[in-house]
Design a protein around this motif. Structure first.
Motif: not given
Length: 183
Positions: A61-74, A96-97
């Motif tokens: 995102l810092s470099r110009g991506a439009k959207h990002a999803i972080s998936v993490e179970k903890s 998303i947890n």
């Protein structure tokens, strides 16, 4: 603390979860990976299936991506990703947890330009199951990449038209670039 390497958040420090529960990608490896795709990031969709601090998505995102999803179970680690998102005032990061496999089974329609997989090295079966779900559902857009971080020098994967097209080594880790060559 981790740092964002380039872009609008360059040099910003972000929190990192305990190294007992996560293994952050080194700055060197992250910088090299993003340098290899730097002219293809603008306006793209990123997914990180084992997010840890969220640094991969935040770097994108810092470099110009439009959207990002972080998936993490903890749940504890998700709190840190949220703190990092708030610190940078980033509105295009979705957190998303859940675990990676559950996410892929529920969200098997949306396609991404880049999917990053950096599971705990001992979870080789989980990595392969994620890859099979991604390639079966064809979740990578044309010209997009699956990016895999592992300690395996002999990693191989060829399924549903996806093949390893490039491998880079950074110290003890390897980054494998997979692409759908059947398109």
């Amino acid at each position: 603390m981790l740092r964002i390497i380039a872009g609008k958040y360059r040099h910003c420090l972000i929190k990192q979860p305990s190294k007992v529960t996560t293994r952050p990608t080194t700055d060197r490896a992250r910088e090299a990976l993003f340098s290899s795709i730097q002219f293809q990031i603008e306006g793209k969709e990123f997914l990180d299936l084992f997010s840890g601090s969220g640094s991969f998505c935040l770097e994108a995102l810092s470099r110009g991506a439009k959207h990002a999803i972080s998936v993490e179970k903890s749940k504890d680690v998700v709190k840190i990703i949220k703190e990092n998102k708030d610190l940078l005032k980033e509105t295009n990061l979705e957190i998303i947890n859940t675990d990676a496999i559950s996410f892929l089974k529920k969200n098997n329609i949306k396609k991404f330009d880049y999917i990053y997989l950096d599971p705990p090295y001992a979870l080789k079966d989980v990595l392969l199951e994620c890859l099979d779900l991604i390639t079966t559902y064809d979740l990578i857009k044309k010209d997009g990449y699956l990016l895999i971080e592992t300690n395996q020098s002999d990693f191989s994967y060829a399924n549903n038209g996806y093949e390893i097209v490039k491998v880079k080594k950074y110290g003890k880790i390897y980054i494998y670039y997979l692409q759908n060559n059947s398109i």
